[in-house]
Design a protein around this motif. Sequence first.
Motif, PDB file in Angstrom:
ATOM      1  N   ARG A 210     150.536  43.788  88.322  1.00 58.49           N
ATOM      2  CA  ARG A 210     150.035  44.963  87.599  1.00 58.49           C
ATOM      3  C   ARG A 210     148.626  45.287  88.059  1.00 58.49           C
ATOM      4  N   ARG A 211     148.196  46.513  87.774  1.00 62.00           N
ATOM      5  CA  ARG A 211     146.924  46.994  88.304  1.00 62.00           C
ATOM      6  C   ARG A 211     145.727  46.391  87.567  1.00 62.00           C
ATOM      7  N   TRP A 212     144.599  46.426  88.257  1.00 65.88           N
ATOM      8  CA  TRP A 212     143.362  45.896  87.678  1.00 65.88           C
ATOM      9  C   TRP A 212     143.046  46.575  86.348  1.00 65.88           C
ATOM     10  N   GLU A 213     143.279  47.873  86.267  1.00 61.30           N
ATOM     11  CA  GLU A 213     142.951  48.620  85.050  1.00 61.30           C
ATOM     12  C   GLU A 213     143.742  48.148  83.831  1.00 61.30           C
ATOM     13  N   GLU A 214     144.877  47.501  84.051  1.00 66.59           N
ATOM     14  CA  GLU A 214     145.709  47.040  82.947  1.00 66.59           C
ATOM     15  C   GLU A 214     145.269  45.670  82.429  1.00 66.59           C
ATOM     16  N   HIS A 215     144.321  45.056  83.119  1.00 68.55           N
ATOM     17  CA  HIS A 215     143.812  43.740  82.726  1.00 68.55           C
ATOM     18  C   HIS A 215     142.489  43.879  81.972  1.00 68.55           C
ATOM     19  N   GLU A 216     142.144  42.837  81.248  1.00 66.21           N
ATOM     20  CA  GLU A 216     140.861  42.785  80.555  1.00 66.21           C
ATOM     21  C   GLU A 216     140.308  41.375  80.622  1.00 66.21           C
ATOM     22  N   THR A 217     139.005  41.249  80.444  1.00 68.04           N
ATOM     23  CA  THR A 217     138.342  39.957  80.485  1.00 68.04           C
ATOM     24  C   THR A 217     138.113  39.462  79.066  1.00 68.04           C
ATOM     25  N   PHE A 218     138.567  38.244  78.797  1.00 65.75           N
ATOM     26  CA  PHE A 218     138.466  37.668  77.454  1.00 65.75           C
ATOM     27  C   PHE A 218     137.541  36.452  77.460  1.00 65.75           C
ATOM     28  N   PHE A 219     136.647  36.386  76.500  1.00 63.76           N
ATOM     29  CA  PHE A 219     135.824  35.207  76.257  1.00 63.76           C
ATOM     30  C   PHE A 219     136.333  34.597  74.951  1.00 63.76           C
ATOM     31  N   GLU A 220     136.861  33.371  75.037  1.00 67.59           N
ATOM     32  CA  GLU A 220     137.524  32.780  73.869  1.00 67.59           C
ATOM     33  C   GLU A 220     137.135  31.321  73.683  1.00 67.59           C
ATOM     34  N   THR A 221     137.041  30.888  72.440  1.00 69.44           N
ATOM     35  CA  THR A 221     136.795  29.494  72.130  1.00 69.44           C
ATOM     36  C   THR A 221     138.125  28.744  72.049  1.00 69.44           C
ATOM     37  N   THR A 222     138.017  27.425  71.979  1.00 69.30           N
ATOM     38  CA  THR A 222     139.219  26.611  71.834  1.00 69.30           C
ATOM     39  C   THR A 222     139.995  27.027  70.595  1.00 69.30           C
ATOM     40  N   GLU A 223     139.294  27.223  69.508  1.00 73.96           N
ATOM     41  CA  GLU A 223     139.965  27.585  68.254  1.00 73.96           C
ATOM     42  C   GLU A 223     140.656  28.940  68.370  1.00 73.96           C
ATOM     43  N   ALA A 224     140.015  29.878  69.044  1.00 73.04           N
ATOM     44  CA  ALA A 224     140.616  31.203  69.210  1.00 73.04           C
ATOM     45  C   ALA A 224     141.903  31.110  70.022  1.00 73.04           C
ATOM     46  N   ARG A 225     141.911  30.267  71.034  1.00 73.27           N
ATOM     47  CA  ARG A 225     143.115  30.118  71.850  1.00 73.27           C
ATOM     48  C   ARG A 225     144.220  29.404  71.062  1.00 73.27           C
ATOM     49  N   LYS A 226     143.853  28.450  70.260  1.00 73.00           N
ATOM     50  CA  LYS A 226     144.846  27.804  69.399  1.00 73.00           C
ATOM     51  C   LYS A 226     145.525  28.841  68.510  1.00 73.00           C
ATOM     52  N   GLN A 227     144.713  29.669  67.880  1.00 76.02           N
ATOM     53  CA  GLN A 227     145.234  30.676  66.961  1.00 76.02           C
ATOM     54  C   GLN A 227     146.077  31.721  67.684  1.00 76.02           C
ATOM     55  N   GLY A 228     145.746  32.000  68.930  1.00 77.77           N
ATOM     56  CA  GLY A 228     146.464  33.020  69.682  1.00 77.77           C
ATOM     57  C   GLY A 228     147.665  32.510  70.458  1.00 77.77           C
ATOM     58  N   GLY A 229     147.932  31.196  70.406  1.00 79.55           N
ATOM     59  CA  GLY A 229     149.073  30.648  71.125  1.00 79.55           C
ATOM     60  C   GLY A 229     148.864  30.536  72.617  1.00 79.55           C
ATOM     61  N   LEU A 230     147.607  30.439  73.047  1.00 77.00           N
ATOM     62  CA  LEU A 230     147.271  30.330  74.462  1.00 77.00           C
ATOM     63  C   LEU A 230     146.994  28.874  74.837  1.00 77.00           C
ATOM     64  N   PRO A 231     147.299  28.466  76.068  1.00 77.36           N
ATOM     65  CA  PRO A 231     147.036  27.085  76.483  1.00 77.36           C
ATOM     66  C   PRO A 231     145.552  26.737  76.393  1.00 77.36           C
ATOM     67  N   TYR A 232     145.258  25.510  76.026  1.00 78.85           N
ATOM     68  CA  TYR A 232     143.879  25.029  75.954  1.00 78.85           C
ATOM     69  C   TYR A 232     143.875  23.532  76.274  1.00 78.85           C
TER      70      TYR A 232
END
Length: 288
Positions: A210-232
């Motif tokens: 997918r194109r660059w414009e469809e991506h975004e940069t995320f700054f996240e803490t460990t707790e935020a990733r836990k809550q969002g279901g993202l690997p940590y």
Amino acid sequence: MSPPLAVLEGDEVEASSQHRQAKPRKPRGQKKKAAAKTGVADGTMQAVVPAGKAELVLVAKAMHRDHFGKHVEELFHLEKEAALKALRTGLYVGWRCPEYLWDCFRVGDHSKCFCGHLLNEHQAYAGASVPCATERCECQSFTFIPSRPEDVGEFWLRRRAPPESFAWRAKCRCEHSHEKHVPRASRPCRVAGCFCKCFESTFLCAACDRRWEEHETFFETTEARKQGGLPYGENYLLFAEMPELRNAVLTGKLSDDSAYQALLAEPPGPSGSHALPLPSPDPQRPPE
């Protein structure tokens, strides 16, 4: 984001990895959206994108033989550094499409911003924007952009010139690089006589097509990733669910898990809920 494995020689491979979706170009549709919803909220290992041609990893290994591990280490060294720092600090910086439950690219100190400066040339994350600290730079928040042809699947370009003389830049449809565009708002082109009003990438992400414009940069803490279901934690390492490739990224050797075992023996990194403030709900981006 990182490219598929056989791209070490310019081929494409689809491998099962919680952080990769490298595969041949094909129309976007509902299948990709469905895959994005796959994940486990407790941080355990999760194969977000099922393997379709995992056997091709064996082919890539056969092609490169004794050099395979070292090539993998070199290809993913920037993301390895970013992942290891995230484990130490509890701050994860990722580049992905908002609906994904995996990062297309792990962003580290030497990752480049749209403004042309590195992440370590920006102010420290404090729960809001991450403006550039370089004098006279207009950038108001770090926004990742690929800085190598490998990052966008253009692996052949690296072989056309000596590495020390090669300077690849992500380009807009107006044919000017991102560094010729204003690093905020709609990002219009600065070049005299160019009527480009916004940056439109001419490349695709090597991880998700997918194109660059469809991506975004995320700054996240460990707790935020836990809550969002993202690997940590250790599951944030590249190819965490594929031990041989994980070892190759960490040490350059498929059978050497010493670096991984050393990581497991270290005390856990700082908890996101205590060490750092939670990020805002929206991904980091320059204000409109």
